[in-house]
Design an enzyme around this catalytic site. Structure first.
Site, PDB file in Angstrom:
ATOM      1  N   ASP A 196      61.896  -8.778 -50.471  1.00  0.00           N
ATOM      2  CA  ASP A 196      62.894  -7.771 -51.008  1.00  0.00           C
ATOM      3  C   ASP A 196      63.797  -7.650 -50.485  1.00  0.00           C
ATOM      4  O   ASP A 196      64.218  -7.129 -49.476  1.00  0.00           O
ATOM      5  CB  ASP A 196      61.586  -7.142 -51.618  1.00  0.00           C
ATOM      6  CG  ASP A 196      60.253  -6.894 -52.430  1.00  0.00           C
ATOM      7  OD1 ASP A 196      60.638  -7.727 -52.885  1.00  0.00           O
ATOM      8  OD2 ASP A 196      59.450  -6.506 -51.974  1.00  0.00           O
ATOM      9  N   ASP A 203      68.089 -15.609 -51.479  1.00  0.00           N
ATOM     10  CA  ASP A 203      69.092 -15.532 -52.313  1.00  0.00           C
ATOM     11  C   ASP A 203      70.089 -14.404 -51.871  1.00  0.00           C
ATOM     12  O   ASP A 203      70.683 -14.571 -54.069  1.00  0.00           O
ATOM     13  CB  ASP A 203      68.709 -16.391 -53.811  1.00  0.00           C
ATOM     14  CG  ASP A 203      68.028 -14.878 -53.922  1.00  0.00           C
ATOM     15  OD1 ASP A 203      67.343 -13.676 -53.739  1.00  0.00           O
ATOM     16  OD2 ASP A 203      67.290 -15.501 -55.113  1.00  0.00           O
ATOM     17  N   GLU A 236      53.059 -16.638 -43.395  1.00  0.00           N
ATOM     18  CA  GLU A 236      54.166 -16.455 -44.375  1.00  0.00           C
ATOM     19  C   GLU A 236      53.553 -14.642 -44.794  1.00  0.00           C
ATOM     20  O   GLU A 236      52.752 -14.374 -45.392  1.00  0.00           O
ATOM     21  CB  GLU A 236      53.438 -17.357 -45.490  1.00  0.00           C
ATOM     22  CG  GLU A 236      54.984 -16.830 -46.298  1.00  0.00           C
ATOM     23  CD  GLU A 236      54.640 -18.308 -47.595  1.00  0.00           C
ATOM     24  OE1 GLU A 236      56.441 -18.383 -47.911  1.00  0.00           O
ATOM     25  OE2 GLU A 236      53.603 -17.682 -48.797  1.00  0.00           O
ATOM     26  N   ASN A 280      59.231 -21.131 -58.715  1.00  0.00           N
ATOM     27  CA  ASN A 280      59.878 -20.387 -59.876  1.00  0.00           C
ATOM     28  C   ASN A 280      60.995 -19.436 -59.350  1.00  0.00           C
ATOM     29  O   ASN A 280      61.718 -19.349 -60.068  1.00  0.00           O
ATOM     30  CB  ASN A 280      59.119 -19.947 -60.672  1.00  0.00           C
ATOM     31  CG  ASN A 280      57.782 -21.428 -61.227  1.00  0.00           C
ATOM     32  OD1 ASN A 280      58.460 -22.569 -61.839  1.00  0.00           O
ATOM     33  ND2 ASN A 280      56.603 -21.070 -61.489  1.00  0.00           N
ATOM     34  N   ASN A 292      50.262  -4.728 -44.287  1.00  0.00           N
ATOM     35  CA  ASN A 292      51.732  -4.467 -44.296  1.00  0.00           C
ATOM     36  C   ASN A 292      51.799  -5.215 -42.788  1.00  0.00           C
ATOM     37  O   ASN A 292      51.527  -5.340 -41.686  1.00  0.00           O
ATOM     38  CB  ASN A 292      51.736  -3.117 -43.724  1.00  0.00           C
ATOM     39  CG  ASN A 292      52.719  -2.587 -43.456  1.00  0.00           C
ATOM     40  OD1 ASN A 292      53.667  -2.875 -43.601  1.00  0.00           O
ATOM     41  ND2 ASN A 292      53.014  -1.078 -42.424  1.00  0.00           N
TER      42      ASN A 292
END
Length: 285
Positions: A164, A200, A90, A262, A142
């Site tokens: 991000d 999103d 991940e 969350n 990284n």
């Protein structure tokens, strides 16, 4: 981390006193900005208690490069995890909610969580330690540098959930989904392995399609048709997207293996649409 925090960090990193931009040290375009910050007592205890067990000692330098001589290959996996189970990586594990839940639910897989920010690393260590997870390891590295030294066909899946967004147009080059990383992930994935991505941010969804949909060696496994603007917007003019020309794109249904974190809940509460992607690595040529 909020977008405003990102922007202020990048401004500080990119703009010297004279106002002109200079290349990043070592001429690298990074998807993150290193920041110093003190862990609270709970996270510091988690780091102290669990780092020796879960945190891989494979990096060096402030840019979190992979230390010379490290290779993520089958021998490395066997030494670290003590088995030959399939490996899921991940990229950007955040607070570790998703990867820890996946590791607890699937002991038949090995999991490697890549995260650059100290609080996220510490919280992932905390979740792993509290659940006594044997199949999870964490690397503060990284990610593109790690995939450069990953052997062929040793990774089962790669997950990149809610990276991000880098909303300003001049920072889109910092987005983690890029052709160069896709090439290294393609080589690292086992036959029919997949790269799962979720965002999103509508503009980031368009970015993913532009990078991945026509890239040799990848098959979009999605079956949902979504409408997206075909022009990019940046921070401050995202409201213009609704009036731009749109086109249909193919995406995936929500990945059942991703817990509702969350972070994702906040995005849904703000009315944002979640875009899921599943790209399968296929033979080149």
């Amino acid at each position: 981390m909020t977008n405003s925090e990102l922007d202020s960090d990048v401004a500080a990193a990119d703009a010297p006193a004279g106002g002109e931009q200079t290349p990043h040290p070592m001429h690298k375009v990074l998807s993150f900005v290193r920041r110093s910050g003190r862990l609270d007592d709970r996270l510091q205890r988690a780091w102290d208690n669990y780092a020796d067990r879960y945190l891989l000692d494979i990096t060096e330098g402030n840019l979190l490069d992979v230390r010379e001589g490290v290779t993520l290959d089958r021998d490395f996996i066997s030494r670290v995890w003590g088995n030959e189970n399939p490996l899921i990586v991940e990229i950007g594990t955040g607070q570790g909610e998703n990867v820890a839940a996946a590791a607890a639910a699937h002991p038949e897989y090995n999991f490697l969580a890549l995260e650059v920010y100290d609080p996220g690393v510490a919280h992932t260590l905390l979740l792993a330690g509290k659940q006594d997870l044997d199949n999870l390891r964490v690397a503060q590295v990284n990610a593109p540098e790690l995939f450069k030294v990953t052997a062929d066909a040793v990774v089962s899946e790669v997950w990149t959930f809610f990276p991000d967004p880098w909303p300003k147009k001049k920072h889109h080059k910092r987005r983690i989904v890029q052709e160069a990383l896709a090439a290294d992930i393609h080589r690292a994935l086992a036959q029919n392995g997949v790269w799962r991505i979720a965002t999103d941010i509508e503009d980031y969804a368009l970015h993913v399609h532009e990078v991945m949909d026509d890239l040799a060696g990848w098959r979009n496994l999605g079956r949902l048709t979504v409408s997206l603007p075909i022009e990019h917007v940046g921070k401050g003019n995202a409201d213009m997207a609704a009036d731009m020309p749109h086109a249909d794109f193919v995406e995936s249904e929500r990945f059942e293996g991703r817990v509702l974190t969350n972070f994702e809940k906040k995005g849904l509460a703000a009315g944002r649409v979640i875009h899921d992607f599943t790209y399968q690595a296929v033979a080149l040529g």
